[in-house]
Design a protein around this motif. Structure first.
Motif, mmCIF file in Angstrom:
data_model
loop_
_atom_site.group_PDB
_atom_site.id
_atom_site.type_symbol
_atom_site.label_atom_id
_atom_site.label_comp_id
_atom_site.label_asym_id
_atom_site.label_seq_id
_atom_site.Cartn_x
_atom_site.Cartn_y
_atom_site.Cartn_z
ATOM 1 N N TRP A 199 6.703 -9.302 93.680
ATOM 2 C CA TRP A 199 5.850 -9.119 93.065
ATOM 3 C C TRP A 199 5.951 -8.044 91.946
ATOM 4 O O TRP A 199 5.453 -8.436 90.668
ATOM 5 C CB TRP A 199 4.501 -9.430 93.974
ATOM 6 C CG TRP A 199 3.957 -10.876 94.628
ATOM 7 C CD1 TRP A 199 4.784 -11.202 95.872
ATOM 8 C CD2 TRP A 199 3.641 -11.724 94.004
ATOM 9 N NE1 TRP A 199 4.040 -12.168 96.330
ATOM 10 C CE2 TRP A 199 3.969 -12.883 94.631
ATOM 11 C CE3 TRP A 199 3.654 -12.783 92.884
ATOM 12 C CZ2 TRP A 199 3.502 -14.123 94.967
ATOM 13 C CZ3 TRP A 199 3.672 -14.211 92.747
ATOM 14 C CH2 TRP A 199 3.617 -14.547 93.478
ATOM 15 N N SER A 200 7.102 -7.060 92.097
ATOM 16 C CA SER A 200 6.695 -5.875 91.683
ATOM 17 C C SER A 200 7.451 -6.334 89.847
ATOM 18 O O SER A 200 7.277 -5.925 89.366
ATOM 19 C CB SER A 200 7.802 -5.240 92.147
ATOM 20 O OG SER A 200 8.821 -5.440 92.336
ATOM 21 N N SER A 201 8.409 -7.070 90.818
ATOM 22 C CA SER A 201 9.210 -7.774 88.809
ATOM 23 C C SER A 201 7.868 -8.196 88.347
ATOM 24 O O SER A 201 8.533 -8.831 86.883
ATOM 25 C CB SER A 201 10.073 -8.641 89.200
ATOM 26 O OG SER A 201 9.875 -10.002 89.721
ATOM 27 N N ARG A 256 4.964 -14.053 85.035
ATOM 28 C CA ARG A 256 3.268 -13.019 84.587
ATOM 29 C C ARG A 256 2.369 -13.710 83.473
ATOM 30 O O ARG A 256 1.592 -14.009 83.046
ATOM 31 C CB ARG A 256 4.039 -11.954 84.243
ATOM 32 C CG ARG A 256 2.979 -10.735 84.060
ATOM 33 C CD ARG A 256 3.521 -9.246 83.620
ATOM 34 N NE ARG A 256 4.083 -9.159 82.603
ATOM 35 C CZ ARG A 256 5.401 -9.050 82.805
ATOM 36 N NH1 ARG A 256 5.967 -8.979 84.023
ATOM 37 N NH2 ARG A 256 6.046 -8.536 81.689
ATOM 38 N N PHE A 308 4.085 -8.196 88.952
ATOM 39 C CA PHE A 308 3.679 -7.720 88.488
ATOM 40 C C PHE A 308 3.732 -5.839 87.795
ATOM 41 O O PHE A 308 3.914 -5.508 89.363
ATOM 42 C CB PHE A 308 2.253 -7.433 89.030
ATOM 43 C CG PHE A 308 1.794 -9.285 89.140
ATOM 44 C CD1 PHE A 308 1.274 -9.880 87.340
ATOM 45 C CD2 PHE A 308 1.811 -10.012 89.666
ATOM 46 C CE1 PHE A 308 0.405 -10.605 87.352
ATOM 47 C CE2 PHE A 308 0.852 -11.625 89.550
ATOM 48 C CZ PHE A 308 0.946 -11.560 88.732
ATOM 49 N N PRO A 309 4.179 -5.205 87.343
ATOM 50 C CA PRO A 309 4.898 -3.998 87.928
ATOM 51 C C PRO A 309 3.807 -3.280 87.476
ATOM 52 O O PRO A 309 3.670 -1.993 88.760
ATOM 53 C CB PRO A 309 5.603 -3.554 86.323
ATOM 54 C CG PRO A 309 5.481 -4.494 85.826
ATOM 55 C CD PRO A 309 4.694 -6.326 85.659
ATOM 56 N N GLU A 310 2.431 -3.721 87.569
ATOM 57 C CA GLU A 310 1.416 -2.572 87.681
ATOM 58 C C GLU A 310 0.512 -3.955 88.737
ATOM 59 O O GLU A 310 -0.037 -4.166 88.066
ATOM 60 C CB GLU A 310 0.821 -2.613 86.637
ATOM 61 C CG GLU A 310 1.268 -1.327 85.438
ATOM 62 C CD GLU A 310 1.579 0.715 86.230
ATOM 63 O OE1 GLU A 310 1.063 0.714 87.051
ATOM 64 O OE2 GLU A 310 2.590 0.738 85.457
ATOM 65 N N ASP A 311 -0.075 -2.921 89.633
ATOM 66 C CA ASP A 311 -0.527 -4.155 90.676
ATOM 67 C C ASP A 311 -2.017 -3.252 91.104
ATOM 68 O O ASP A 311 -2.043 -3.792 93.074
ATOM 69 C CB ASP A 311 0.291 -4.384 91.970
ATOM 70 C CG ASP A 311 0.938 -3.543 92.883
ATOM 71 O OD1 ASP A 311 0.829 -1.915 92.116
ATOM 72 O OD2 ASP A 311 1.950 -3.899 94.201
ATOM 73 N N ALA A 358 6.995 -6.896 97.836
ATOM 74 C CA ALA A 358 7.968 -5.950 96.719
ATOM 75 C C ALA A 358 8.451 -7.417 95.993
ATOM 76 O O ALA A 358 8.665 -6.827 95.224
ATOM 77 C CB ALA A 358 8.724 -5.126 97.956
ATOM 78 N N GLU A 363 9.296 -12.692 83.988
ATOM 79 C CA GLU A 363 8.425 -12.326 82.561
ATOM 80 C C GLU A 363 7.650 -13.378 82.537
ATOM 81 O O GLU A 363 5.748 -13.946 81.828
ATOM 82 C CB GLU A 363 8.813 -11.580 81.890
ATOM 83 C CG GLU A 363 9.317 -10.334 82.149
ATOM 84 C CD GLU A 363 10.181 -9.787 80.990
ATOM 85 O OE1 GLU A 363 10.298 -10.219 80.261
ATOM 86 O OE2 GLU A 363 10.834 -8.499 80.887
#
Length: 255
Positions: A21-23, A236, A25-28, A19, A233
């Protein structure tokens, strides 16, 4: 709509989870973010270091051809490349070590990790987390908003002490076979990402660049050891740039 097959494997750091990585890549949907052995509900490691790497490799979908790893996850990514370099057309390594060459340093690291292992088993997760968070490696995180640090602490406190102890025993830096030679031979694209204030891992990154000049080095200015937490950000943006830009060797500073 048919399911999207993952193309990219995301590997988190010690005490983290998929989890994390959710910050970044919000869409994964095209990315597979795993909980590493010993973390949260993932089974504890039982084999030696390479046994665990082989077991992970065997479970990966055939569609995976890119790998991104942070810290512990970066080391595991390098070991996956060492075992199966043809599987991965590209890799991005964040704040990681390719492995210790000096047997004395390897033994020193084992002894240091044993202190953490004993703390986990003897005093439990609360005492471990309190000590772990006060390491100089994480000093730059003091600048983060309290709610960000609180979320990280809550996740660490949700870990199982025996799981983390087993992860250190089986997957610690002192147990990791060196990947330096595999790095030099790797034919895929390799991006190396570090924080501009992470002096220890800056030195390691420059050793990597000297060993493999084709590596692209990315420096996130005013960031410490954990870009996932400190600058998601910007990380990313860096990873997307690494995915699409030409592969000429270059140092890139990202303010």
């Amino acid at each position: 709509m048919s399911p999207v097959e993952p193309r990219c494997l995301l590997l988190h750091g010690f005490t983290g989870s998929g989890a994390d990585w959710s910050s970044v890549f919000p869409e994964d949907r095209e990315r597979l973010a795993l909980d590493l052995p010993g973390h949260l509900t993932s089974p504890d490691p039982t084999g030696d270091y390479l046994d665990e790497i082989r077991a992970l490799l065997d479970t990966l979908p055939a569609s995976i051809d890119r790998i991104i790893g942070y810290s512990l996850g970066g080391r595991i990514a390098l070991s996956l490349i060492q075992l199966a370099p043809e599987r991965f057309r590209s890799a991005a390594i964040i704040s990681a070590h390719p492995g210790l060459l000096d047997p004395a340093l390897r033994e020193q690291r084992r002894l240091a990790d044993q202190v953490w292992i004993d703390l986990l088993r003897d005093q439990g997760i609360d005492a471990f987390v309190a000590a772990w968070e006060h390491q100089p490696l994480f000093r730059t995180q003091a600048r983060l908003a309290p709610e960000i640090l609180a979320r990280q602490r809550a996740q660490r406190l949700s870990q199982r002490p025996e799981g983390l102890a087993r992860a250190l025993e089986r997957l610690g830096l002192g147990e990791m076979p060196s990947t330096w030679e595999a790095l030099a031979r790797y034919q895929g694209r390799l991006d190396w990402i570090i924080g501009g204030e992470d002096t220890r891992f800056q030195a390691i990154a420059h050793e990597v660049l000297a060993h493999r000049p084709a590596t692209r080095l990315h420096v996130l200015e005013d960031v410490g050891h954990n870009p996932l937490l400190e600058a998601p950000e910007r990380l990313r943006t860096c990873l997307e740039h690494a995915k699409t830009s030409p592969s000429n060797a270059l140092r890139i500073s990202i303010a």
